[in-house]
Design a protein around this motif. Structure first.
Motif, PDB file in Angstrom:
ATOM      1  N   ARG A   3       0.815  -1.220   0.000  1.00  0.00           N
ATOM      2  CA  ARG A   3       0.000   0.000   0.000  1.00  0.00           C
ATOM      3  C   ARG A   3       0.844   1.264   0.000  1.00  0.00           C
ATOM      4  NH1 ARG A   3      -2.287  -0.491   6.252  1.00  0.00           N
ATOM      5  NH2 ARG A   3      -0.227  -0.595   7.227  1.00  0.00           N
ATOM      6  N   VAL A   6       1.736   2.874  -3.368  1.00  0.00           N
ATOM      7  CA  VAL A   6       0.723   3.612  -4.136  1.00  0.00           C
ATOM      8  C   VAL A   6       0.166   4.759  -3.293  1.00  0.00           C
ATOM      9  CG1 VAL A   6       0.103   1.683  -5.636  1.00  0.00           C
ATOM     10  CG2 VAL A   6      -1.107   1.993  -3.468  1.00  0.00           C
ATOM     11  N   ARG A   8      -1.186   4.826  -0.226  1.00  0.00           N
ATOM     12  CA  ARG A   8      -2.444   4.553   0.427  1.00  0.00           C
ATOM     13  C   ARG A   8      -2.192   4.027   1.827  1.00  0.00           C
ATOM     14  NH1 ARG A   8      -6.499   7.462  -0.974  1.00  0.00           N
ATOM     15  NH2 ARG A   8      -7.002   7.395  -3.188  1.00  0.00           N
ATOM     16  N   VAL A  11      -5.483  -0.815   2.912  1.00  0.00           N
ATOM     17  CA  VAL A  11      -5.275  -1.875   1.927  1.00  0.00           C
ATOM     18  C   VAL A  11      -6.467  -1.954   0.968  1.00  0.00           C
ATOM     19  CG1 VAL A  11      -5.017  -4.366   1.635  1.00  0.00           C
ATOM     20  CG2 VAL A  11      -3.773  -3.193   3.458  1.00  0.00           C
ATOM     21  N   GLU A  13      -8.031   0.311  -0.414  1.00  0.00           N
ATOM     22  CA  GLU A  13      -7.993   1.323  -1.469  1.00  0.00           C
ATOM     23  C   GLU A  13      -6.931   1.029  -2.528  1.00  0.00           C
ATOM     24  OE1 GLU A  13     -10.177   3.473  -1.893  1.00  0.00           O
ATOM     25  OE2 GLU A  13     -11.213   3.379   0.032  1.00  0.00           O
ATOM     26  N   VAL A  14      -6.220  -0.067  -2.395  1.00  0.00           N
ATOM     27  CA  VAL A  14      -5.205  -0.441  -3.387  1.00  0.00           C
ATOM     28  C   VAL A  14      -5.896  -1.191  -4.529  1.00  0.00           C
ATOM     29  CG1 VAL A  14      -3.080  -1.708  -3.813  1.00  0.00           C
ATOM     30  CG2 VAL A  14      -3.432  -0.574  -1.606  1.00  0.00           C
ATOM     31  N   THR A  56      -6.755   4.493 -10.856  1.00  0.00           N
ATOM     32  CA  THR A  56      -5.836   3.425 -11.236  1.00  0.00           C
ATOM     33  C   THR A  56      -4.574   4.012 -11.864  1.00  0.00           C
ATOM     34  OG1 THR A  56      -7.728   1.960 -11.634  1.00  0.00           O
ATOM     35  CG2 THR A  56      -5.615   1.289 -12.565  1.00  0.00           C
ATOM     36  N   GLN A  59      -2.341   5.501  -9.149  1.00  0.00           N
ATOM     37  CA  GLN A  59      -1.566   4.498  -8.427  1.00  0.00           C
ATOM     38  C   GLN A  59      -0.422   3.956  -9.274  1.00  0.00           C
ATOM     39  OE1 GLN A  59      -3.884   1.541  -6.320  1.00  0.00           O
ATOM     40  NE2 GLN A  59      -5.354   3.061  -5.576  1.00  0.00           N
ATOM     41  N   TYR A  63       3.521   3.890  -8.235  1.00  0.00           N
ATOM     42  CA  TYR A  63       4.203   2.611  -8.077  1.00  0.00           C
ATOM     43  C   TYR A  63       5.351   2.438  -9.067  1.00  0.00           C
ATOM     44  CZ  TYR A  63       5.138  -2.357  -7.855  1.00  0.00           C
ATOM     45  OH  TYR A  63       5.782  -3.563  -7.728  1.00  0.00           O
TER      46      TYR A  63
END
Length: 294
Positions: A3, A6, A8, A11, A13-14, A56, A59, A63
């Motif tokens: 998490r 990204v 966050r 978890v 919200e991942v 998406t 994130q 990442y």
């Protein structure tokens, strides 16, 4: 998917489950969009909330640099612009469980400093389900270290706390909050706006829940870009009395930080099924964008 990679806290919200490099700035990612996501419900229809496409991408945009490029884990990612477009015919319908999504990602306009550290990039992601492309999203961001971010923010970053400015953001007698049902929302806590009781033209970015599990999953010293987009979407829905609820494409360009206080005002102009919006704070434009509806 860790998490913290990204940005966050929760978890739940991942959205990503796996990412792999294909070389030459190309990546393949897997994601899951659940039908029961509290912030991105299916609404009145059987399609996912359109802003989950951009979340998406957001994130992925954190990442991939953290995992595959020389970026400090404490770096700050500042959105410059982001856009999306979905095909209403090809979009996956919400079914039991979750929608499995494949993301084909390409990175371009990579910028580095003298030390080789990443300072910016542009990212494009195509979304597929069942081998069929149903949406595309693009965006660019600056990446700055903690010292540079503190310099950009001045004293604002130093004044951040869990309750900072809470009293100044409480509803006041002159304002009222729209009902969630007219905005296609599941809860009053998802409402991002307040409006004047007498001057109905005044729409202010004023989240009902400053600890919202998605929009304010972690502390922030400014209004996040995703919150601005949702506030603009809600403003368009309110202005059209629910006629324009679910955009099929949109874009946002951030011109400067939108502060938590005073509340920014959302301005909307409509032409056919297009909404052009702008956010102003203290008379200065902080962000602008467009939504298009089918």
């Amino acid at each position: 998917m860790p998490r913290e990679l990204v940005h966050r806290v929760s978890v739940a919200e991942v959205l990503l489950t796996d990412v792999r490099s294909l070389g030459d700035g190309n990546f393949e990612a897997a994601g899951q969009w659940t039908r029961s996501h509290p912030t991105f419900p299916r609404g009145r229809g059987d399609r996912h909330h359109p802003l989950i496409i951009l979340e998406t991408l957001r994130q992925l945009g954190i990442y991939i640099p953290l995992r595959y490029y020389p970026v400090d884990p404490q770096a700050h990612f500042l959105i410059k612009n982001m856009s999306f477009a979905a095909d209403p015919v090809a979009e996956p319908r919400v079914v039991d469980g979750a929608t499995e999504v494949t993301c084909l990602v390409s990175v371009s306009e990579v910028r580095t400093d003298r030390s080789g550290a990443l300072t910016g990039m542009r990212m494009c992601s195509r979304y597929l389900t069942g081998g069929r492309v149903f949406a595309i999203a693009e965006g660019s961001a600056r990446i700055v270290d903690s010292a540079r971010y503190a310099a950009l923010r001045g004293t604002a970053a130093l004044q951040l706390s869990d309750t900072a400015g809470a009293s100044s953001r409480d509803p006041v007698d002159a304002l009222t909050r729209p009902a969630p049902t007219g905005l296609d929302l599941a809860s009053p806590l998802d409402v991002m706006l307040q409006q004047g009781r007498e001057d109905r033209l005044a729409l202010l970015v004023s989240p009902a829940d400053m600890r919202h599990p998605f929009f304010f999953d972690h502390a922030s010293d400014h209004v996040p870009g995703m919150a601005l987009l949702e506030a603009a979407r809600q403003a368009a829905a309110l202005r059209t009395q629910g006629a324009l609820l679910r955009p099929v494409s949109g874009r946002l360009r951030a011109q400067r930080f939108t502060e938590l206080t005073p509340p920014a005002q959302v301005e909307c102009v409509f032409r056919n099924r297009v909404c052009v919006f702008k956010l102003r704070q203290g008379g200065t434009a902080t962000a602008a964008g467009v939504f298009r509806y089918s």
